[in-house]
Write a protein that holds these residues in place. Structure first.
Motif, PDB file in Angstrom:
ATOM      1  N   GLY A 318     132.298  43.286  -8.147  1.00  0.00           N
ATOM      2  CA  GLY A 318     131.880  44.825  -8.395  1.00  0.00           C
ATOM      3  C   GLY A 318     131.865  44.936  -7.103  1.00  0.00           C
ATOM      4  N   VAL A 319     131.544  43.484  -5.937  1.00  0.00           N
ATOM      5  CA  VAL A 319     131.634  43.181  -4.685  1.00  0.00           C
ATOM      6  C   VAL A 319     132.850  43.809  -4.122  1.00  0.00           C
ATOM      7  CG1 VAL A 319     131.577  42.078  -2.575  1.00  0.00           C
ATOM      8  CG2 VAL A 319     129.692  42.461  -4.269  1.00  0.00           C
ATOM      9  N   THR A 471     126.597  57.343  -5.746  1.00  0.00           N
ATOM     10  CA  THR A 471     126.165  57.332  -7.359  1.00  0.00           C
ATOM     11  C   THR A 471     126.409  56.225  -7.642  1.00  0.00           C
ATOM     12  OG1 THR A 471     128.209  58.803  -7.658  1.00  0.00           O
ATOM     13  CG2 THR A 471     126.680  59.690  -8.421  1.00  0.00           C
ATOM     14  N   PRO A 472     126.220  55.263  -8.799  1.00  0.00           N
ATOM     15  CA  PRO A 472     126.770  54.112  -9.388  1.00  0.00           C
ATOM     16  C   PRO A 472     128.325  54.081  -9.299  1.00  0.00           C
ATOM     17  CG  PRO A 472     125.472  54.949 -11.087  1.00  0.00           C
ATOM     18  CD  PRO A 472     125.490  56.687  -9.996  1.00  0.00           C
ATOM     19  N   LEU A 479     126.971  48.865   2.204  1.00  0.00           N
ATOM     20  CA  LEU A 479     126.372  50.014   0.233  1.00  0.00           C
ATOM     21  C   LEU A 479     125.876  48.597  -0.517  1.00  0.00           C
ATOM     22  CD1 LEU A 479     124.488  52.155  -0.124  1.00  0.00           C
ATOM     23  CD2 LEU A 479     126.166  53.036  -1.512  1.00  0.00           C
ATOM     24  N   GLU A 480     126.689  48.079  -1.228  1.00  0.00           N
ATOM     25  CA  GLU A 480     126.773  46.883  -2.085  1.00  0.00           C
ATOM     26  C   GLU A 480     125.825  45.573  -1.835  1.00  0.00           C
ATOM     27  OE1 GLU A 480     127.710  46.996  -6.051  1.00  0.00           O
ATOM     28  OE2 GLU A 480     127.894  47.998  -4.379  1.00  0.00           O
ATOM     29  N   TYR A 482     123.528  45.519   0.949  1.00  0.00           N
ATOM     30  CA  TYR A 482     122.166  45.426   1.112  1.00  0.00           C
ATOM     31  C   TYR A 482     121.673  45.972  -0.536  1.00  0.00           C
ATOM     32  CZ  TYR A 482     121.627  47.984   5.905  1.00  0.00           C
ATOM     33  OH  TYR A 482     122.200  47.503   7.539  1.00  0.00           O
ATOM     34  N   ARG A 483     122.355  46.804  -1.388  1.00  0.00           N
ATOM     35  CA  ARG A 483     122.131  46.512  -2.851  1.00  0.00           C
ATOM     36  C   ARG A 483     121.988  44.893  -3.271  1.00  0.00           C
ATOM     37  NH1 ARG A 483     125.958  51.117  -5.633  1.00  0.00           N
ATOM     38  NH2 ARG A 483     124.588  52.699  -4.860  1.00  0.00           N
ATOM     39  N   LEU A 484     122.363  44.216  -2.633  1.00  0.00           N
ATOM     40  CA  LEU A 484     122.676  42.717  -2.863  1.00  0.00           C
ATOM     41  C   LEU A 484     121.210  42.040  -2.756  1.00  0.00           C
ATOM     42  CD1 LEU A 484     126.300  41.336  -2.910  1.00  0.00           C
ATOM     43  CD2 LEU A 484     124.210  40.965  -4.715  1.00  0.00           C
ATOM     44  N   ARG A 489     119.761  38.889  -4.528  1.00  0.00           N
ATOM     45  CA  ARG A 489     120.423  38.384  -4.123  1.00  0.00           C
ATOM     46  C   ARG A 489     121.131  37.745  -2.400  1.00  0.00           C
ATOM     47  NH1 ARG A 489     121.953  38.281  -9.184  1.00  0.00           N
ATOM     48  NH2 ARG A 489     121.156  39.081 -10.852  1.00  0.00           N
TER      49      ARG A 489
ATOM     50  N   VAL B  33     119.767  52.160  -9.992  1.00  0.00           N
ATOM     51  CA  VAL B  33     121.060  51.725 -10.165  1.00  0.00           C
ATOM     52  C   VAL B  33     122.147  50.891 -10.513  1.00  0.00           C
ATOM     53  CG1 VAL B  33     120.865  54.639 -11.202  1.00  0.00           C
ATOM     54  CG2 VAL B  33     121.448  53.910  -8.872  1.00  0.00           C
ATOM     55  N   ASP B  35     124.465  47.359 -10.028  1.00  0.00           N
ATOM     56  CA  ASP B  35     125.255  46.396 -10.711  1.00  0.00           C
ATOM     57  C   ASP B  35     123.749  45.548 -11.553  1.00  0.00           C
ATOM     58  OD1 ASP B  35     126.533  48.019 -10.823  1.00  0.00           O
ATOM     59  OD2 ASP B  35     128.298  46.669  -9.754  1.00  0.00           O
ATOM     60  N   TRP B  36     122.578  45.406 -10.835  1.00  0.00           N
ATOM     61  CA  TRP B  36     122.014  44.102 -10.439  1.00  0.00           C
ATOM     62  C   TRP B  36     120.714  44.656 -10.936  1.00  0.00           C
ATOM     63  CZ3 TRP B  36     124.674  44.603  -6.399  1.00  0.00           C
ATOM     64  CH2 TRP B  36     126.271  43.866  -6.181  1.00  0.00           C
ATOM     65  N   PHE B  56     122.715  58.716 -14.160  1.00  0.00           N
ATOM     66  CA  PHE B  56     121.994  57.811 -13.183  1.00  0.00           C
ATOM     67  C   PHE B  56     123.013  58.910 -11.588  1.00  0.00           C
ATOM     68  CE2 PHE B  56     120.280  55.082 -16.166  1.00  0.00           C
ATOM     69  CZ  PHE B  56     118.689  55.237 -16.340  1.00  0.00           C
ATOM     70  N   VAL B  57     121.984  59.159 -11.143  1.00  0.00           N
ATOM     71  CA  VAL B  57     122.375  59.322  -9.210  1.00  0.00           C
ATOM     72  C   VAL B  57     121.636  58.807  -8.669  1.00  0.00           C
ATOM     73  CG1 VAL B  57     122.490  61.315  -7.720  1.00  0.00           C
ATOM     74  CG2 VAL B  57     122.737  61.598 -10.259  1.00  0.00           C
ATOM     75  N   GLY B  58     121.742  57.964  -7.701  1.00  0.00           N
ATOM     76  CA  GLY B  58     121.146  57.283  -7.475  1.00  0.00           C
ATOM     77  C   GLY B  58     120.888  58.188  -5.684  1.00  0.00           C
ATOM     78  N   TYR B 220     111.650  36.059  -9.578  1.00  0.00           N
ATOM     79  CA  TYR B 220     113.225  35.610  -9.295  1.00  0.00           C
ATOM     80  C   TYR B 220     113.349  34.817  -9.544  1.00  0.00           C
ATOM     81  CZ  TYR B 220     117.642  36.243  -7.896  1.00  0.00           C
ATOM     82  OH  TYR B 220     118.900  36.296  -7.362  1.00  0.00           O
TER      83      TYR B 220
END
Lengths: 522, 326
Positions: A318-319, A471-472, A479-480, A482-484, A489, B33, B35-36, B56-58, B220
């Motif tokens: 995904g990254v 959105t996903p 952004l990815e 930050y999500r990690l 992670r 939402v 991937d993880w 889903f909307v994030g 975790y």
């Protein structure tokens, strides 16, 4: 220098339209937020405290950044050594980093558990505390010194080599060089560079809070977050946005008022040559300036690299997809930013009092992305689904935000080209596209490449408004990342940061290099 | 030729009409939402049983989510909002945009009783200060922490839901003495970050001994990284809870589907995913993965009611700001 009135051609009118459009893209959403608010909106004492702190830290950060940039840019302009080009590119990296990566890199060096404190404690000395106003300024200088250096370097490199030959023939000393070349060039470039950095620092939020050490370091941007998300007080958020508009216009009036026209003279674009009046002392000084700046800017980058490299090989798929998306986005916003910036720069170069036009375009970095993003959301929603348009909107906003950087790179060169080649072209009766192509554009090649590089890198590295519309499956690389981080992670996030750093620098280098193709030997 | 085009057009139209599956739009916070996060697995599991399209909307975090709903008002496209916590539900209820979920909330295993007609919990956790196990003098209460020289990183309550949680923790445990506790804590606080990610990142870099997070955070490191080197400090005042909830929007055009989703939310298909994706406790009795059994389990659960939380919030932030603006 007074010039006779020169007529405006269609491209100049296009520039005027684009400047108005840029301002509208900021003021329109601001008005939209204002209209949705309960009346009358009001600011509290905490908001004014935030305004005061914001101004204080931004003035300090801008002043320190440009002051330190002078010896560094000067040294880089005067010295030629192996790896100089690579060093100049690498030293630009902090400006291109997402703030959280930059902050973590900086803290790895200057933090409580950082290398410097480890070293100090190793030899039995105390600990330096980075958190506080000094930390905020340190971080902002780290992030913006590269921009200041590059903008000033452009000025030094624009000195025609014919003039240098003349100076050498006349036996110019160091002070002569300063009087005839360096002071005029600093007067032309320094105010604009300081303004740009000041404005970037006024919208700082995460850096100021983290390095500032607590709520005493609340900036206007954080106050806007609080108004919008915590209190849902749209009126206060919009009023604070208006305060940012006022700060931008006020600072622009001061800065552009301080710019004195640059008249370094025209040349035939021959390769540059040695610096007249050069002695051992100045050589040592230059070495020291380059060395210190390189260590200051590169050590935190090294920390980022060391932490992230191990995870780079097995980053989640995904990254990589997000990286591709981000590259596409960066290219689109660069193209857009260039098309907007060139006509505006040509217009500014044509006007005798151009401050207002450029100040309008500067609004795009001075006003809170949260307010602008929210306003855009409110405006677009009745017409279309903003979530479906997340990527195009992000590309547009990134282009608008890159506009001031491009303008600061282009305007001094365009003004110089108008003042020199422009007159010659007029005398020859060159007009329209031919005048642009033969007289002006060749002089803009280098700043165009540099500016496009900045725009691309900026769009690549900035989190931007995508967070408001995400959105996903639409995430960009920052952004990815930050999500990690938000999913524990950290290792993968650090790997993604290295990927982001490499791609951003790569894009910047490609454009910047493109602008210097067959330009000269440097 | 023209007939073919018309026929094609018609058949597309007809196909669309037959294939029209109902869409359920769920607004949630961004990390849900990713991937993880729990999102992908939950979407798959629910779509397998609902004959619908779950979208889903994030939107940022819990607070940003509520702001988004308030901004969109009655025109929102959301059918369900998932990811508010009890510090936000009073404000959410006040908007009048939500409708009662109508589900008998049986089988919930929260440490507190739950009777909220509008919002239903899907997971919960205890806020806690997480540290590495080599920290030998981990404090045993908020008061002991304030008196110690242990360094901490916390989040700003104005921009982060854990940050607000700590504010409520001090408030619930000390009431009128909150200001005094914050003054005591101020020299322990290395810095304040905008969100959880930055604070946790700083902690992992070694900038502070402890970070405000959850009692579940060490799980975790244990499960995903096989690193048993993290723990959370048990505080004698008790630990403040974060209860994450979902609610149905009044304007939804698929109310039955929304209710089905809420019921699914407290069923094993949803709940089983929570512990190792959201790293929180599930809201119902599902088997916890290995590694959860060794976590700190506070003796007292603290939680202000949504109304109390909303009432004390502004004053608590002001107290916090005064005590920390050295």
């Amino acid at each position: 220098m007074a010039t006779r009135a020169r007529p405006l051609t269609p491209i100049h009118w296009l520039g005027a339209a684009f400047a108005a459009l840029a301002a509208l893209c900021v003021l329109g959403p601001l008005a939209a937020v204002m209209l949705r608010a309960d009346w009358p909106p009001a600011l509290g004492p905490a908001d004014w405290a935030a305004v005061r702190f914001t101004l204080l830290q931004a003035v300090l950060s801008a002043a320190v950044s440009v002051t330190l940039a002078i010896p560094v840019a000067r040294a880089l302009a005067r010295r030629d050594f192996t790896g100089r080009r690579a060093l100049v590119t690498l030293m630009g990296a902090p400006f291109l980093l997402p703030v959280i990566v930059a902050v973590l890199g900086l803290l790895a060096v200057f933090g409580r558990a950082g290398w410097i404190n480890a070293g100090l404690q190793g030899i039995g000395l105390g600990r330096v505390d980075v958190y506080g106003l000094q930390g905020v300024v340190l971080a902002h200088v780290f992030l913006n010194l590269p921009l200041a250096v590059r903008l000033l370097l452009q000025g030094w490199q624009a000195i025609p080599s014919e003039r240098m030959r003349l100076a050498t023939a006349l036996g110019f000393s160091g002070p002569d060089m300063r009087r005839h070349f360096e002071r005029p060039l600093l007067r032309a470039i320094l105010p604009g560079a300081a303004l740009l950095i000041f404005l970037i620092c006024t919208t700082s939020f995460a850096v100021a809070l983290i390095l500032g050490g607590g709520p005493g370091a609340t900036t206007v941007e954080l106050a806007i977050y609080q108004a919008f998300r915590f209190d849902f007080d749209l009126g206060r958020a919009a009023l604070l946005g208006l305060v940012q508009v006022a700060i931008c216009l006020g600072a622009a009036a001061l800065a552009f008022g301080a710019i004195r026209g640059q008249e370094v003279g025209a040349g035939l674009d021959r390769p540059p040559m040695g610096w007249p009046g050069d002695g051992l002392v100045s050589r040592l000084g230059d070495t020291l300036a380059i060395g210190t700046a390189a260590i200051f800017l590169l050590l935190p980058l090294l920390a980022v690299l060391l932490q992230g490299l191990p995870a780079l090989a097995d980053l989640p798929v995904g990254v990589w997809q997000a990286a591709l998306r981000s590259i596409g986005l960066a290219l689109a916003s660069t193209a857009l930013a260039l098309s907007l910036a060139l006509p505006i720069a040509l217009l500014v170069a044509r006007l005798t009092r151009p401050g207002l036009v450029e100040a309008l375009a500067f609004l795009t970095i001075a006003v809170s992305p949260l307010v602008v993003g929210t306003g855009l959301f409110v405006l677009i929603r009745p017409l279309a689904n903003p979530v479906a348009l997340a990527l195009p909107i992000t590309a547009l906003v990134n282009a608008l935000v890159a506009l001031p950087f491009l303008l600061r790179a282009l305007v001094p060169a365009a003004t110089a080209a108008e003042a020199t080649q422009g007159r010659l072209a007029d005398a020859l009766g060159l007009r329209g596209a031919a005048r642009l192509r033969h007289a002006i554009l060749p002089r803009l090649k280098r700043p165009l490449g540099f500016g496009a590089g900045l725009a691309a890198a900026f769009s690549m590295g900035d989190l931007g408004v995508i967070t408001l519309f995400s959105t996903p499956g639409q995430g960009t690389l920052p952004l990815e990342m930050y999500r990690l981080m938000g999913a524990y992670r950290t290792d993968d996030a650090q790997g993604a940061a290295v990927l982001l750093l490499a791609l951003t620098l790569g894009l910047f280098w490609l454009f910047d290099r493109g602008g210097r193709m067959d330009a000269d030997t440097r | 030729m023209r007939h073919t085009i018309i026929a094609t057009g018609l058949s597309i139209f007809a196909g669309a009409a037959f294939a029209q599956t109902p869409v359920l739009t769920v607004y949630t916070y961004d990390s849900f939402v990713s991937d993880w996060g729990p999102g992908p697995a939950i979407e798959e599991a629910f779509e397998a049983q609902c004959g619908c399209d779950l979208q889903f909307v994030g939107a940022g975090d819990g607070a940003a989510l509520l702001a988004r709903i308030r901004l969109e008002g009655a025109q929102t496209e959301a059918d369900v909002v998932l990811g508010l916590d009890t510090n936000l539900t009073a404000a959410a209820r006040e908007t009048g945009l939500f409708r009662p979920h109508g589900i008998a909330a049986e089988g919930l295993t929260l440490p507190i009783a739950w009777d909220d007609a509008d919002f239903l919990p899907f997971d919960w956790g205890y806020f806690a200060f997480v540290h590495r196990t080599d920290l030998t003098n981990a404090p045993t209460s908020l008061e002991a922490l304030a008196a110690s020289d242990v360094s901490i990183v916390i989040q700003d309550p104005r921009s982060s839901t854990p940050g607000l949680g700590l504010l409520m923790w001090v408030q619930a445990a000390y009431g009128d003495r909150a200001g005094e506790i914050w003054e005591g804590l101020s020299d322990n606080i290395v810095t304040v970050t905008p969100g959880w990610s930055e604070a946790y990142g700083l902690f992992l870099e070694g900038e502070a001994d402890m970070v405000l997070s959850y009692t579940t955070s060490p799980a975790y490191h244990l499960i995903a990284e096989e690193d048993a080197g993290f723990a959370s400090a048990a505080f004698s005042e008790g630990h403040y809870m974060q209860v994450e909830v979902a609610g149905i929007l009044a304007r939804t055009d698929v109310p039955d589907l929304a209710r089905d989703f809420m019921e699914f939310m407290i069923s094993p298909g949803f709940q089983d995913v929570i512990p190792t994706t959201n790293w929180m406790y599930p809201a119902t009795a599902v088997t916890l993965p290995d590694g959860f059994e060794g976590l700190t389990m506070p003796e007292r659960a603290l939680l202000l009611s949504p109304e109390e939380a909303a009432a004390v919030r502004d004053e608590a932030v002001a107290t916090w700001q005064r005590a920390l603006a050295r």
